[in-house]
Scaffold this active site. Structure first.
Site, short mmCIF file in Angstrom:
data_model
loop_
_atom_site.label_atom_id
_atom_site.label_comp_id
_atom_site.label_asym_id
_atom_site.label_seq_id
_atom_site.Cartn_x
_atom_site.Cartn_y
_atom_site.Cartn_z
N VAL A 118 -20.99 0.94 -3.93
CA VAL A 118 -21.12 -0.51 -3.64
C VAL A 118 -22.90 -0.94 -3.17
O VAL A 118 -23.28 -1.95 -3.66
CB VAL A 118 -20.07 -1.13 -2.46
CG1 VAL A 118 -20.51 -2.56 -2.01
CG2 VAL A 118 -18.75 -0.86 -2.92
N GLY A 167 -23.87 4.29 -1.57
CA GLY A 167 -22.93 4.74 -2.38
C GLY A 167 -22.67 3.73 -3.65
O GLY A 167 -23.83 2.82 -3.85
N LYS A 183 0.89 -1.25 0.13
CA LYS A 183 -0.02 0.05 0.06
C LYS A 183 0.80 1.28 -0.21
O LYS A 183 2.02 1.38 0.36
CB LYS A 183 -0.86 -0.04 1.36
CG LYS A 183 -2.19 0.83 0.98
CD LYS A 183 -3.21 -0.05 0.70
CE LYS A 183 -4.46 0.82 0.64
NZ LYS A 183 -5.69 0.22 0.28
N GLY A 203 -25.70 2.54 3.69
CA GLY A 203 -24.88 3.15 2.98
C GLY A 203 -25.35 2.72 1.43
O GLY A 203 -25.13 1.64 0.99
P1 NAD Z 1 -19.05 5.66 -1.50
O1 NAD Z 1 -18.39 6.74 -1.11
O2 NAD Z 1 -19.53 5.40 -2.77
O3 NAD Z 1 -20.18 5.41 -0.71
C1 NAD Z 1 -20.44 5.52 0.79
C2 NAD Z 1 -21.80 5.76 1.07
O4 NAD Z 1 -21.91 5.81 2.63
C3 NAD Z 1 -21.95 7.22 0.81
O5 NAD Z 1 -23.40 7.41 0.01
C4 NAD Z 1 -22.04 7.78 2.22
O6 NAD Z 1 -23.18 9.00 2.18
C5 NAD Z 1 -22.64 6.89 3.08
N1 NAD Z 1 -22.33 7.00 4.40
C6 NAD Z 1 -21.20 7.76 5.11
N2 NAD Z 1 -21.77 7.47 6.31
C7 NAD Z 1 -22.79 6.86 6.67
C8 NAD Z 1 -23.47 6.61 7.79
N3 NAD Z 1 -23.27 7.14 8.73
N4 NAD Z 1 -24.61 5.99 7.61
C9 NAD Z 1 -25.03 5.75 6.45
N5 NAD Z 1 -24.48 5.89 5.24
C10 NAD Z 1 -23.12 6.63 5.43
O7 NAD Z 1 -18.17 4.46 -1.14
P2 NAD Z 1 -18.14 2.93 -1.67
O8 NAD Z 1 -17.22 2.75 -2.89
O9 NAD Z 1 -19.51 2.44 -1.98
O10 NAD Z 1 -17.71 1.97 -0.60
C11 NAD Z 1 -18.50 1.73 0.62
C12 NAD Z 1 -17.47 0.98 1.54
O11 NAD Z 1 -17.19 -0.33 0.96
C13 NAD Z 1 -16.44 1.67 1.97
O12 NAD Z 1 -16.20 1.11 3.62
C14 NAD Z 1 -15.10 1.17 1.15
O13 NAD Z 1 -13.76 1.12 1.91
C15 NAD Z 1 -15.80 -0.38 0.97
N6 NAD Z 1 -15.02 -0.97 -0.36
C16 NAD Z 1 -15.34 -0.26 -1.48
C17 NAD Z 1 -14.87 -1.15 -2.60
C18 NAD Z 1 -15.15 -0.53 -3.98
O14 NAD Z 1 -14.94 -1.30 -5.03
N7 NAD Z 1 -15.79 0.60 -3.98
C19 NAD Z 1 -13.97 -2.35 -2.51
C20 NAD Z 1 -13.91 -2.77 -1.11
C21 NAD Z 1 -14.38 -2.02 -0.05
#
Ligand code: NAD
Length: 365
Positions: free
Chosen positions: A184, A182, A80, A180
């Site tokens: 994912v 977002g 990393k 959440g």
């Molecule tokens: P993203 O930023 O697109 O979505 C995260 C969402 O969570 C946002 O919509 C935000 O408003 C919401 N959020 C933040 N705080 C919150 C709360 N207290 N209650 C409810 N919702 C809340 O991120 P993502 O890419 O969807 O990733 C989501 C999670 O998955 C993260 O923890 C990330 O590290 C993990 N992850 C993502 C990937 C990937 O491919 N994107 C891969 C591995 C792990």
């Protein structure tokens, strides 16, 4: 901080400090373990409070990547990088090209990718200086946004949990709380509802909740109640540290399986609390490995179908972990750590069968 003492404790192979005064680049690249292959892991940019904080973060994250790759059956090691500073002030082409030169100087021992505060555009600058970069734009032969593949892996992971805990082959008719909405969480909601699950959804951002309600028929619920709903599956897809002393007693589910990173505030303590309550926990770094699987696929020449097929293998990986956890009476996190360590150790201890007798005089001439 006693750096070498710290590295001896964590098992890191190499830590590189990168400094460039012209661009203001200050970065740390941590290579944890390359037994299984080159160390792959994203680059995070953060305005850390101190250099020690940045070092601690990169050491913790790179070690996590070793376990994630090992348990997912990938021929990759763990690494990393972190860039120290304010992304709004420092980012420009020369800054990332310089970072690319540092990555290149490691000749492929470390392969970088996007992480927090790093965009595809930044990685495209890095790619001008080194081939050791993944996650670049799909238009230029890269794998692009990993979240659909991550969500596909999480969906298959939920199916494994449902199979193990409830004996069911489908999520049809089950209830799932997605925290959440977002990248994912939204794709996950789509896959779950397509198979007939009822999804409850919450997000800080109401527009994102509205989107999953209108697009997939999810039901919006209170942000503060999402974790405590009486549902079949609770799927954290937002914050880390969401499984803690306050939330675990409130859970009314028997399955926690979601995509968020670092879900357990204290890994050992909170995994044990879940186990005591009879809740099946899918280790986060296993169920959300789809993103890593996606960039791994890019190294072989990107093929979206192959990435999805490999991510669906998270089903079997989790079933294996659950079996080990039951048989050994250990938490699912302990079981997955053990599977990862056993794989690394078996490869590390392979017999060397290459001809290394050259120059030795015991052969009769
Ligand atoms: P993203 O930023 O697109 O979505 C995260 C969402 O969570 C946002 O919509 C935000 O408003 C919401 N959020 C933040 N705080 C919150 C709360 N207290 N209650 C409810 N919702 C809340 O991120 P993502 O890419 O969807 O990733 C989501 C999670 O998955 C993260 O923890 C990330 O590290 C993990 N992850 C993502 C990937 C990937 O491919 N994107 C891969 C591995 C792990």
């Amino acid at each position: 901080m006693a750096i070498f003492e710290t590295l001896a404790g964590t098992g890191h192979e190499q830590v590189v400090f990168c400094n460039d005064e012209a661009t203001g680049l200050k970065a740390i690249i941590a290579i944890h373990d390359t037994t299984l292959g080159p160390a792959l892991g994203g680059c995070r940019m953060w305005d850390y409070g101190s250099e020690e904080e940045a070092l601690e973060d990169v050491l913790r994250l790179s070690r996590g990547m070793t376990y994630k790759a090992a348990v997912s059956g990938l021929s990759l090691g763990g690494g990393k990088s972190v860039i120290i500073g304010d992304p709004k002030k420092l980012k420009n082409e020369a800054f990332f090209r310089t970072f690319g030169r540092f990555v290149d100087s490691l000749s492929g021992r470390y392969i970088t990718a996007e992480d927090v505060n790093i965009r595809v555009k930044d990685m495209e600058s890095v790619a001008l200086e080194t081939p050791y970069v993944t996650g670049i734009n799909s238009r230029v032969g890269g794998s692009g946004d990993p979240s659909p593949v991550t969500a596909w892996g999480v969906f298959n992971g939920i199916k494994a949990s449902v199979k193990h805990k409830l004996g069911k082959d489908s999520v049809n008719g089950l209830t799932v709380a997605v925290q959440g909405c977002g990248a994912v969480g939204t794709f996950l909601t789509e896959f779950l509802t397509q198979e007939g699950a009822k999804v409850f959804a919450a997000d800080l951002n109401q527009d994102k909740v509205k989107n999953v309600v209108e697009s997939f028929g999810a039901e919006a619920v209170d942000l503060n109640k999402i974790h405590s709903l009486p549902v079949d599956v609770y799927a954290p897809c937002a914050l880390g540290g969401i499984l803690n002393d306050n939330t675990i007693p409130e859970l009314q589910t028997t399955i926690v399986s979601g995509g968020a990173n670092n879900q357990l505030l204290d890994e050992a303590k909170h995994a044990a609390m879940l186990k005591e309550k009879g809740i099946l926990y899918a280790p986060d770094y296993v169920i959300n490995a789809g993103g890593l699987i996606n960039v791994y696929q890019e190294l072989q020449g990107y093929d979206a179908d192959a990435a999805r097929t490999k991510a669906a293998g998270i089903f079997d990986t989790l079933i294996n972990i659950y079996k080990e956890s039951d048989e050994q009476g250990i938490t699912t996190i302990q079981a997955s750590n053990k599977i990862a360590e056993d794989r690394i150790n078996s490869v590390r201890n392979m017999k060397d069968l290459r001809n290394n007798f050259e120059g030795q005089l015991w052969i009769n001439q």
